[in-house]
Design an enzyme around this catalytic site. Structure first.
Site, mmCIF file in Angstrom:
data_model
loop_
_atom_site.group_PDB
_atom_site.id
_atom_site.type_symbol
_atom_site.label_atom_id
_atom_site.label_comp_id
_atom_site.label_asym_id
_atom_site.label_seq_id
_atom_site.Cartn_x
_atom_site.Cartn_y
_atom_site.Cartn_z
ATOM 1 N N CYS A 54 2.752 5.535 9.037
ATOM 2 C CA CYS A 54 1.829 5.799 7.925
ATOM 3 C C CYS A 54 0.925 6.988 8.288
ATOM 4 C CB CYS A 54 0.982 4.568 7.657
ATOM 5 S SG CYS A 54 -0.249 4.892 6.378
ATOM 6 N N GLU A 105 -0.152 -0.774 16.433
ATOM 7 C CA GLU A 105 -0.854 0.442 15.977
ATOM 8 C C GLU A 105 -1.780 0.968 17.072
ATOM 9 O OE1 GLU A 105 -3.124 0.048 12.281
ATOM 10 O OE2 GLU A 105 -4.547 1.524 13.041
ATOM 11 N N CYS A 124 0.856 -1.179 0.000
ATOM 12 C CA CYS A 124 0.000 0.000 0.000
ATOM 13 C C CYS A 124 0.895 1.232 0.000
ATOM 14 C CB CYS A 124 -0.831 -0.013 1.267
ATOM 15 S SG CYS A 124 0.227 -0.081 2.700
ATOM 16 N N HIS A 128 3.352 1.310 11.787
ATOM 17 C CA HIS A 128 2.264 1.246 12.775
ATOM 18 C C HIS A 128 2.390 2.301 13.865
ATOM 19 C CE1 HIS A 128 2.231 -3.097 11.404
ATOM 20 N NE2 HIS A 128 1.056 -2.646 11.102
ATOM 21 N N SER A 139 1.810 -5.633 3.045
ATOM 22 C CA SER A 139 3.252 -5.528 3.334
ATOM 23 C C SER A 139 4.074 -6.483 2.470
ATOM 24 C CB SER A 139 3.539 -5.860 4.791
ATOM 25 O OG SER A 139 2.652 -5.219 5.628
ATOM 26 N N SER A 174 0.497 -10.700 9.741
ATOM 27 C CA SER A 174 -0.094 -9.521 9.110
ATOM 28 C C SER A 174 -1.614 -9.611 9.157
ATOM 29 C CB SER A 174 0.408 -9.431 7.674
ATOM 30 O OG SER A 174 -0.519 -8.766 6.867
ATOM 31 N N SER A 175 -2.247 -8.703 9.891
ATOM 32 C CA SER A 175 -3.698 -8.848 10.065
ATOM 33 C C SER A 175 -4.431 -8.575 8.761
ATOM 34 C CB SER A 175 -4.218 -7.975 11.208
ATOM 35 O OG SER A 175 -4.135 -6.630 10.886
ATOM 36 N N THR A 226 -6.832 0.770 11.407
ATOM 37 C CA THR A 226 -6.897 0.990 9.945
ATOM 38 C C THR A 226 -7.328 -0.243 9.159
ATOM 39 O OG1 THR A 226 -4.532 0.539 9.937
ATOM 40 C CG2 THR A 226 -5.186 2.848 9.832
HETATM 41 FE FE1 F3S Z 1 -1.080 2.815 5.869
HETATM 42 FE FE2 F3S Z 1 -3.190 1.660 5.015
HETATM 43 FE FE3 F3S Z 1 -0.914 0.789 4.379
HETATM 44 S S1 F3S Z 1 -2.849 2.369 7.081
HETATM 45 S S2 F3S Z 1 0.430 1.243 6.073
HETATM 46 S S3 F3S Z 1 -1.752 2.756 3.743
HETATM 47 S S4 F3S Z 1 -2.698 -0.480 4.842
#
Ligand code: F3S
Length: 277
Positions: free
Chosen positions: A92, A122, A12, A70, A258, A214-215, A158
């Site tokens: 993030c 987080e 992401c 996180h 990730s 990884s959730s 998140t």
């Molecule tokens: Fe951030 Fe969303 Fe990735 S909170 S680390 S953009 S899954």
């Protein structure tokens, strides 16, 4: 056998950003794992000499500490700054947001409710920003037991599901005079989830790639299983089993937020080999 990638998968925005920051800060250390992916952490160590330290006391004045996606508790951030550690924040921005909301809303006299997993880094970080009462709930069932004041502000981890968040909010609306709701669920999670849902409906076998901790990868796997019983959560090509692909026509691939492209490519190459045996 055809191999098809989900329309949205893998890294992401927040993870790409954190990796870029770490790569730009070679010869440093991240405080806690930068992202939930052991292979990528090893690559940063080998290629950029970015180490990993779980112990805050290992950071000394003048050294660089990269803060993970996180985030970390506010008190730990203050400690690093007090010790004159060079802090490079790779938290993030979608995690920084609920931290700020907690801080601001609790300063305004709201009790804070966080929908998330209390043990998750987080949430430990987000919770630490509240200056007054703060409660963490993991499901709508837990809301009934809370003893809050009449004004509450609510944020979500998140990676949580919007439907469950809506359930919690509906509950709070029935019992509180004032409920301030902030949608802090990350869109990157939605995009990957929508795409895995679509692909799993037509695939004969699904491979979901990502760290076992990884959730968001675990959630992709859960969604995938709903539509495709032959769905497997793997961390790398070494976890693949040849029998998963026997007699299958379409293999769908998704990956958690990730998971780097090089791991995905290795998995695809191995699946090609296995399915041609
Ligand atoms: Fe951030 Fe969303 Fe990735 S909170 S680390 S953009 S899954």
């Amino acid at each position: 056998m055809i191999i098809e990638l989900a329309e949205s998968y893998g890294f992401c925005f927040g993870v790409k950003r954190a990796i870029k920051i770490a790569e730009e800060n070679s010869n440093s250390a991240t405080y806690g794992p930068l992202i939930h992916n052991a292979n990528e952490i090893a690559r940063l160590k080998n290629d950029f000499n970015v180490a990993l330290s779980e112990n805050i006391d290992t950071f000394k004045a003048g050294q660089t500490a990269v803060i993970r996606t996180h985030g970390i508790p506010k008190q730990e951030l203050s400690l690093l700054n007090e010790r004159q550690v060079n802090v490079v924040d790779a938290t993030c921005p979608y995690v920084t947001k609920p931290q700020q909301i907690c801080e601001e809303m609790s300063a305004q006299g709201y009790d804070i409710i966080i929908f998330g997993d209390e043990a998750h880094p987080e949430i430990k970080g987000v919770k630490s920003y509240a200056v007054g009462n703060v409660f963490v709930v993991n499901s709508a069932n837990e809301v009934a037991d809370l003893h809050t004041r009449e004004k509450v502000a609510v944020v979500a981890q998140t990676t949580r599901k919007i439907e469950e968040y809506q359930e919690i909010v509906a509950h709070l609306m029935g019992t509180h005079k004032e409920v301030r709701v902030f949608n802090t669920i990350c869109n990157a999670t939605f995009d990957n989830q929508d795409a895995v849902r679509k692909l799993a409906q037509k695939a004969d076998v699904m491979i979901v790639i990502g760290g076992k901790n990884s959730s968001n990868t675990k959630q992709l796997q859960t969604i995938s299983l709903n539509y495709c019983p032959d769905s497997y959560h793997i961390e790398s090509r070494d976890d693949l089993e040849p029998e998963w692909f026997s007699g299958k026509k379409l293999c769908g691939i998704s990956a958690g937020a990730s998971t780097p492209d090089w791991i995905i490519n290795e998995v695809i190459d191995k699946i090609k080999q296995l399915s041609s045996l």
